[in-house]
Design an enzyme around this catalytic site. Structure first.
Site, PDB file in Angstrom:
ATOM      1  N   TYR A 142      28.158  -2.511 -28.381  1.00 38.75           N
ATOM      2  CA  TYR A 142      27.406  -2.359 -27.139  1.00 38.75           C
ATOM      3  C   TYR A 142      26.561  -1.086 -27.124  1.00 38.75           C
ATOM      4  CZ  TYR A 142      30.794  -5.922 -26.062  1.00 38.75           C
ATOM      5  OH  TYR A 142      31.560  -7.056 -26.109  1.00 38.75           O
ATOM      6  N   ASN A 172      25.441  -8.335 -15.518  1.00 38.55           N
ATOM      7  CA  ASN A 172      26.095  -8.467 -16.811  1.00 38.55           C
ATOM      8  C   ASN A 172      27.561  -8.708 -16.466  1.00 38.55           C
ATOM      9  OD1 ASN A 172      27.370  -8.310 -19.240  1.00 38.55           O
ATOM     10  ND2 ASN A 172      26.543  -6.307 -19.818  1.00 38.55           N
ATOM     11  N   ASP A 230      28.989 -19.711  -8.318  1.00 38.71           N
ATOM     12  CA  ASP A 230      28.855 -20.165  -6.933  1.00 38.71           C
ATOM     13  C   ASP A 230      28.306 -19.065  -6.030  1.00 38.71           C
ATOM     14  OD1 ASP A 230      29.739 -22.695  -7.582  1.00 38.71           O
ATOM     15  OD2 ASP A 230      31.802 -22.357  -6.881  1.00 38.71           O
ATOM     16  N   HIS A 268      22.791  -8.768 -21.107  1.00 38.74           N
ATOM     17  CA  HIS A 268      23.911  -8.459 -22.011  1.00 38.74           C
ATOM     18  C   HIS A 268      23.481  -7.350 -22.948  1.00 38.74           C
ATOM     19  CE1 HIS A 268      26.039 -12.051 -20.729  1.00 38.74           C
ATOM     20  NE2 HIS A 268      24.864 -12.660 -20.771  1.00 38.74           N
TER      21      HIS A 268
END
Length: 153
Positions: free
Chosen positions: A26, A77, A90, A103
């Site tokens: 990351y 993210n 939802d 991401h």
């Protein structure tokens, strides 16, 4: 510069550990550094900005519900919840503004379970694989989408 807009940036589980993994999947920036970069980018484009992180799905859902009527756009993210969370989907479906999924890593170069995103079904755009630069690009992109939408209204 156009009128001020409001952007919320939600980060899911383990994002608070960015910069600490030995493989640098990351990137090397710590979460506080990423937050600072994003806050500076948002200020430069005249945006009110909230940068949030939770390891709990329910907290992310609560924030998404809270953003209705407050935020013009959401960047999310959802981390590992991207691939499994119908409740987040939802909540995003009930959000009337613009949505960008982001991401840090390129999820399509990783394990196959990461190739399916519930969030992509509702996102106006997806940015992946660009590390912290992608976070800043997402802020620019959501601002452009929101401003275009407001101008068309």
């Amino acid at each position: 510069m156009s009128d001020k807009i409001t952007i919320w940036f939600l980060n899911g589980p383990n994002a608070n550990l960015y910069g600490l993994d030995a493989n640098k999947t990351y990137g090397g920036d710590s979460f506080p550094v990423l937050q600072s970069r994003c806050e500076q980018k948002a200020a430069s484009i005249n945006a009110e900005f909230r940068f949030l992180q939770s390891n709990y799905e329910g907290q992310l859902v609560d924030w998404l519900q809270e953003a209705r009527g407050v935020a013009d756009g959401i960047i999310i993210n959802a981390a590992g919840l991207t691939y499994s969370s119908v409740p987040i989907l939802d909540a995003l479906l009930s959000f009337p503004g613009k949505i960008i999924e982001t991401h840090m890593s390129n999820i399509w170069k990783r394990e196959s379970f990461r190739h399916h995103s519930y969030i992509s079904k509702v996102a106006d755009g997806v940015i992946a694989g660009l590390g912290g630069d992608g976070y800043e690009l997402a802020i620019e992109a959501i601002a452009q989408l929101v401003r275009k939408s407001k101008a068309a209204a």
